[in-house]
Write an enzyme that holds these catalytic residues in place. Structure first.
Site, PDB file in Angstrom:
ATOM      1  N   ASP A  27      -2.225  -1.007   5.811  1.00  0.00           N
ATOM      2  CA  ASP A  27      -2.574  -0.596   7.174  1.00  0.00           C
ATOM      3  C   ASP A  27      -4.079  -0.647   7.420  1.00  0.00           C
ATOM      4  O   ASP A  27      -4.541  -0.266   8.496  1.00  0.00           O
ATOM      5  CB  ASP A  27      -2.031   0.804   7.470  1.00  0.00           C
ATOM      6  N   ASP A  53       0.855  -1.167   0.000  1.00  0.00           N
ATOM      7  CA  ASP A  53       0.000   0.000   0.000  1.00  0.00           C
ATOM      8  C   ASP A  53       0.905   1.236   0.000  1.00  0.00           C
ATOM      9  O   ASP A  53       2.090   1.152   0.365  1.00  0.00           O
ATOM     10  CB  ASP A  53      -0.895  -0.043   1.248  1.00  0.00           C
TER      11      ASP A  53
END
Length: 215
Positions: free
Chosen positions: A180, A8
């Site tokens: 996350d 990410d």
């Protein structure tokens, strides 16, 4: 055996500073920016800009209309690309060179990819030589870069993970995804991809090193 690493972007590769993004959009007249860019994801034109439903020019125009609606006026001019980029860039006020170095080290041993829910304003900066602070664009640190607005898809949609696997010719059991967001990790794992949930904005290197050494 893990051969592929998918990262990410915000909160993992680069730390996120949502308070600064709220402040910048508020300064442009989006008085409820905190709600529209909330901690659980964007809404309205902000989400549409990231899932590819609207392009940059449309976002610029619609942002002006939104500010008019919020202020009760009809005289806001269309915002420029530069103004919108400045506001979105509030999310990333620094880039950690150590994390970038870790990515280069991993790139020597693994197929390293980026999968980000992002928009053309953020990527205009990230794909420039201003990104790293020493003249490198984000693509320097990855073998492939996948962006939600280009794919017209958005994590945690299962189809975005399927498309990355297909387009990059990856086997899910050989792939580890770092994010996350718990929902994004769960969606990736539902497609057979290994997941590693990392704390937002924290150094993921020790956790990743331990995870890989145990496999």
């Amino acid at each position: 055996m893990i051969k592929n690493l998918i990262f990410d972007f915000g909160g993992v590769v680069v730390p996120l500073n949502p308070e600064e993004a709220y402040r910048r959009f508020e300064s442009l007249g989006v008085t409820d920016a905190r709600q529209r860019l909330g901690k659980y994801g964007q809404t309205g034109i902000f989400l549409q800009c990231e899932d590819g439903s609207i392009d940059a020019a449309t976002f610029q125009r619609e942002l002006g209309r939104l500010v008019d609606d919020l202020s009760g006026t009809t005289d806001t001019e269309q915002f420029s690309f530069e103004q919108c980029e400045w506001a979105w860039r509030g999310y990333v006020t620094e880039v950690d060179p150590q994390r970038l170095q870790h990515l280069l080290e991993l790139k020597e041993r693994y197929n390293v990819l980026l999968l980000s829910n992002t928009n053309p304003f953020m990527m205009h900066w990230a794909e420039s030589t201003a990104f790293s602070g020493d003249g490198h664009a984000v693509s320097h640190y990855f073998h492939r870069v996948f962006c939600s607005y280009r794919m017209k898809d958005y994590k945690p949609s299962p189809t975005i993970f399927r498309r990355v696997l297909a387009e990059a010719n990856l086997h899910p059991d050989e792939t580890l995804f770092l994010d996350d967001g718990p929902a994004n990790i769960e969606a990736a794992m539902a497609e057979g991809i290994h997941g590693l949930l990392v704390p937002k904005n924290e150094d993921w290197w020790p956790m990743l090193h331990k995870h890989l050494s145990e496999r």
